[in-house]
Design a protein around this motif. Structure first.
Motif, PDB file in Angstrom:
ATOM      1  N   TYR A 132      40.466  15.391  26.307  1.00 26.57           N
ATOM      2  CA  TYR A 132      40.571  15.851  27.546  1.00 26.57           C
ATOM      3  C   TYR A 132      41.986  16.624  27.656  1.00 26.57           C
ATOM      4  O   TYR A 132      42.597  16.865  26.736  1.00 26.57           O
ATOM      5  CB  TYR A 132      40.494  14.862  28.622  1.00 26.57           C
ATOM      6  CG  TYR A 132      41.426  13.740  28.028  1.00 26.57           C
ATOM      7  CD1 TYR A 132      42.689  13.383  28.987  1.00 26.57           C
ATOM      8  CD2 TYR A 132      41.320  12.740  27.269  1.00 26.57           C
ATOM      9  CE1 TYR A 132      43.315  12.534  28.900  1.00 26.57           C
ATOM     10  CE2 TYR A 132      41.923  11.703  27.203  1.00 26.57           C
ATOM     11  CZ  TYR A 132      43.100  11.402  27.984  1.00 26.57           C
ATOM     12  OH  TYR A 132      43.786  10.505  27.847  1.00 26.57           O
ATOM     13  N   ASP A 133      42.079  17.226  28.861  1.00 22.38           N
ATOM     14  CA  ASP A 133      43.465  17.992  28.994  1.00 22.38           C
ATOM     15  C   ASP A 133      44.604  17.275  28.130  1.00 22.38           C
ATOM     16  O   ASP A 133      45.318  16.293  28.575  1.00 22.38           O
ATOM     17  CB  ASP A 133      43.723  18.056  30.511  1.00 22.38           C
ATOM     18  CG  ASP A 133      44.658  18.590  31.054  1.00 22.38           C
ATOM     19  OD1 ASP A 133      45.926  18.221  30.674  1.00 22.38           O
ATOM     20  OD2 ASP A 133      44.786  19.899  31.654  1.00 22.38           O
ATOM     21  N   ARG A 135      47.851  17.886  28.535  1.00 24.86           N
ATOM     22  CA  ARG A 135      49.187  17.525  29.212  1.00 24.86           C
ATOM     23  C   ARG A 135      48.663  16.078  30.072  1.00 24.86           C
ATOM     24  O   ARG A 135      49.608  15.463  30.071  1.00 24.86           O
ATOM     25  CB  ARG A 135      49.454  18.623  30.267  1.00 24.86           C
ATOM     26  CG  ARG A 135      50.105  19.795  29.689  1.00 24.86           C
ATOM     27  CD  ARG A 135      50.692  20.715  30.618  1.00 24.86           C
ATOM     28  NE  ARG A 135      49.635  21.220  31.337  1.00 24.86           N
ATOM     29  CZ  ARG A 135      49.686  21.674  32.641  1.00 24.86           C
ATOM     30  NH1 ARG A 135      50.827  21.498  33.203  1.00 24.86           N
ATOM     31  NH2 ARG A 135      48.596  22.052  33.390  1.00 24.86           N
TER      32      ARG A 135
END
Length: 151
Positions: A132-133, A135
């Motif tokens: 997933y993302d 950051r």
């Protein structure tokens, strides 16, 4: 070198368990009485005798530990495979400051065994990627590790 047994983490394992890595957790299934194994990554060695980790409070790990405190963590580090056995407690069902409902598990180490098969070594430690993302994953990882250490 197989069959080495220590009562606590070596300095090398202590350092390895203060970095992000895959660790397997073996507990006794509360319904079946059979081994239950899961993979986790939010793990941190507090000192040579204590390891903490965070898991979803609804996890089978948490259910199992409420019924039986016996636990074994397995980690690949220092060119070998180590089995870390001990007793687990759940100091809190909800780590504060985390957007997920995570329980904190604290393991009091009773023994550390080098369980690598004879005449071999781990040449490449396992790696994984967050799917997933990046950051968001880094932010969440930092929040969880900070909460584990601060509790």
């Amino acid at each position: 070198m197989a069959n080495v047994v220590e009562p606590v983490l070596t300095q090398g394992l202590l350092a390895a368990l203060q970095e992000e890595r895959i660790v397997t957790v073996a507990t006794i299934d509360f319904e079946k009485g059979t081994p239950n194994v899961s993979a986790i990554s939010w793990v941190y060695a507090m000192n040579e005798g204590t390891v903490r980790f965070a898991v979803d409070q609804r996890s089978r790990i948490v259910q199992n530990l409420r019924a039986n405190e016996a636990i074994t963590l397995t980690v690949m580090a220092e060119e070998s495979v180590y089995s870390i056995g001990g007793k687990a407690a759940i100091p809190t069902d909800r780590l504060e400051g985390i957007p997920l409902k995570l329980a904190l598990v604290e393991v009091t180490i009773e023994e550390v065994r080098d369980v690598m098969f004879y005449g071999s070594k781990v040449s490449v430690e396992p790696k994984y990627e967050k799917t997933y993302d990046a950051r968001a994953a880094a932010k969440l990882d930092q929040q969880v590790l900070t909460a584990i250490q601060a509790y």
